[in-house]
Design a protein around this motif. Structure first.
Motif, mmCIF file in Angstrom:
data_model
loop_
_atom_site.group_PDB
_atom_site.id
_atom_site.type_symbol
_atom_site.label_atom_id
_atom_site.label_comp_id
_atom_site.label_asym_id
_atom_site.label_seq_id
_atom_site.Cartn_x
_atom_site.Cartn_y
_atom_site.Cartn_z
ATOM 1 N N UNK A 5 -67.091 -128.557 -47.550
ATOM 2 C CA UNK A 5 -66.596 -129.922 -47.317
ATOM 3 C C UNK A 5 -66.792 -130.301 -45.857
ATOM 4 N N UNK A 6 -66.506 -129.366 -44.966
ATOM 5 C CA UNK A 6 -66.669 -129.619 -43.537
ATOM 6 C C UNK A 6 -68.136 -129.872 -43.210
ATOM 7 N N UNK A 7 -69.027 -129.066 -43.750
ATOM 8 C CA UNK A 7 -70.448 -129.255 -43.493
ATOM 9 C C UNK A 7 -70.951 -130.581 -44.062
ATOM 10 N N UNK A 8 -70.448 -130.978 -45.201
ATOM 11 C CA UNK A 8 -70.827 -132.255 -45.791
ATOM 12 C C UNK A 8 -70.387 -133.416 -44.904
ATOM 13 N N UNK A 9 -69.156 -133.352 -44.423
ATOM 14 C CA UNK A 9 -68.661 -134.416 -43.559
ATOM 15 C C UNK A 9 -69.411 -134.468 -42.235
ATOM 16 N N UNK A 14 -73.341 -137.131 -38.762
ATOM 17 C CA UNK A 14 -74.561 -137.046 -37.959
ATOM 18 C C UNK A 14 -75.626 -138.011 -38.467
ATOM 19 N N UNK A 15 -75.759 -138.138 -39.772
ATOM 20 C CA UNK A 15 -76.758 -139.043 -40.348
ATOM 21 C C UNK A 15 -76.448 -140.497 -40.007
ATOM 22 N N UNK A 16 -75.192 -140.890 -40.108
ATOM 23 C CA UNK A 16 -74.817 -142.271 -39.809
ATOM 24 C C UNK A 16 -74.965 -142.548 -38.314
ATOM 25 N N UNK A 21 -78.091 -145.219 -33.978
ATOM 26 C CA UNK A 21 -78.855 -145.185 -32.734
ATOM 27 C C UNK A 21 -80.276 -145.694 -32.939
ATOM 28 N N UNK A 22 -80.889 -145.326 -34.030
ATOM 29 C CA UNK A 22 -82.237 -145.812 -34.331
ATOM 30 C C UNK A 22 -82.218 -147.327 -34.536
ATOM 31 N N UNK A 23 -81.199 -147.833 -35.200
ATOM 32 C CA UNK A 23 -81.089 -149.278 -35.426
ATOM 33 C C UNK A 23 -80.934 -150.039 -34.112
ATOM 34 N N UNK A 24 -80.119 -149.513 -33.218
ATOM 35 C CA UNK A 24 -79.945 -150.158 -31.908
ATOM 36 C C UNK A 24 -81.259 -150.142 -31.140
ATOM 37 N N UNK A 25 -81.963 -149.022 -31.181
ATOM 38 C CA UNK A 25 -83.257 -148.939 -30.512
ATOM 39 C C UNK A 25 -84.261 -149.914 -31.083
ATOM 40 N N UNK A 26 -84.287 -150.052 -32.394
ATOM 41 C CA UNK A 26 -85.208 -150.997 -33.029
ATOM 42 C C UNK A 26 -84.870 -152.438 -32.640
ATOM 43 N N UNK A 27 -83.588 -152.754 -32.585
ATOM 44 C CA UNK A 27 -83.188 -154.110 -32.199
ATOM 45 C C UNK A 27 -83.555 -154.395 -30.746
ATOM 46 N N UNK A 28 -83.346 -153.429 -29.877
ATOM 47 C CA UNK A 28 -83.692 -153.624 -28.471
ATOM 48 C C UNK A 28 -85.198 -153.774 -28.279
ATOM 49 N N UNK A 49 -81.472 -148.447 -42.588
ATOM 50 C CA UNK A 49 -81.616 -148.021 -43.981
ATOM 51 C C UNK A 49 -82.671 -146.950 -44.165
ATOM 52 N N UNK A 50 -83.792 -147.107 -43.484
ATOM 53 C CA UNK A 50 -84.868 -146.122 -43.611
ATOM 54 C C UNK A 50 -84.455 -144.766 -43.030
ATOM 55 N N UNK A 51 -83.794 -144.796 -41.881
ATOM 56 C CA UNK A 51 -83.361 -143.539 -41.266
ATOM 57 C C UNK A 51 -82.280 -142.862 -42.092
ATOM 58 N N UNK A 52 -81.351 -143.637 -42.622
ATOM 59 C CA UNK A 52 -80.291 -143.060 -43.443
ATOM 60 C C UNK A 52 -80.864 -142.454 -44.720
ATOM 61 N N UNK A 53 -81.849 -143.111 -45.304
ATOM 62 C CA UNK A 53 -82.505 -142.571 -46.500
ATOM 63 C C UNK A 53 -83.225 -141.267 -46.179
ATOM 64 N N UNK A 54 -83.948 -141.249 -45.073
ATOM 65 C CA UNK A 54 -84.655 -140.029 -44.671
ATOM 66 C C UNK A 54 -83.685 -138.890 -44.394
ATOM 67 N N UNK A 55 -82.577 -139.195 -43.730
ATOM 68 C CA UNK A 55 -81.584 -138.154 -43.450
ATOM 69 C C UNK A 55 -80.941 -137.653 -44.740
ATOM 70 N N UNK A 56 -80.753 -138.510 -45.718
ATOM 71 C CA UNK A 56 -80.189 -138.079 -47.002
ATOM 72 C C UNK A 56 -81.144 -137.127 -47.715
ATOM 73 N N UNK A 57 -82.425 -137.436 -47.660
ATOM 74 C CA UNK A 57 -83.417 -136.554 -48.284
ATOM 75 C C UNK A 57 -83.461 -135.200 -47.581
ATOM 76 N N UNK A 58 -83.443 -135.208 -46.270
ATOM 77 C CA UNK A 58 -83.471 -133.951 -45.504
ATOM 78 C C UNK A 58 -82.208 -133.143 -45.768
#
Length: 67
Positions: A5-9, A14-16, A21-28, A49-58
């Motif tokens: 449970x701890x590792x899942x959280x 970390x994924x969010x 951070x990626x979203x802020x960088x893209x906006x800037x 959305x793309x980064x969160x999807x990629x992190x979910x797959x990983x």
């Protein structure tokens, strides 16, 4: 609390955080390119959305190795 449970959280947090951070960088970067505010928000949302999807797959792939 079980370690799984701890590792899942932790992986979810970390994924969010990384996606945000990626979203802020893209906006800037979009704003520096001269895009309007609405376009910057759209590009940030797509990047989030793309980064969160990629992190979910990983995360699912790595979790599959440990089970």
């Amino acid at each position: 609390m079980p370690i799984s449970v701890v590792l899942t959280l932790v992986s979810l947090l970390a994924a969010v955080a990384l996606s945000a951070l990626v979203a802020v960088g893209a906006a800037l970067l979009a704003r520096a390119d001269g895009a309007s505010a609405a376009t910057c928000v759209t590009r940030a949302g797509i990047a989030f959305g793309a980064t969160l999807t990629l992190m979910a797959v990983v995360t699912a792939s790595v979790a599959g190795l440990f089970t």
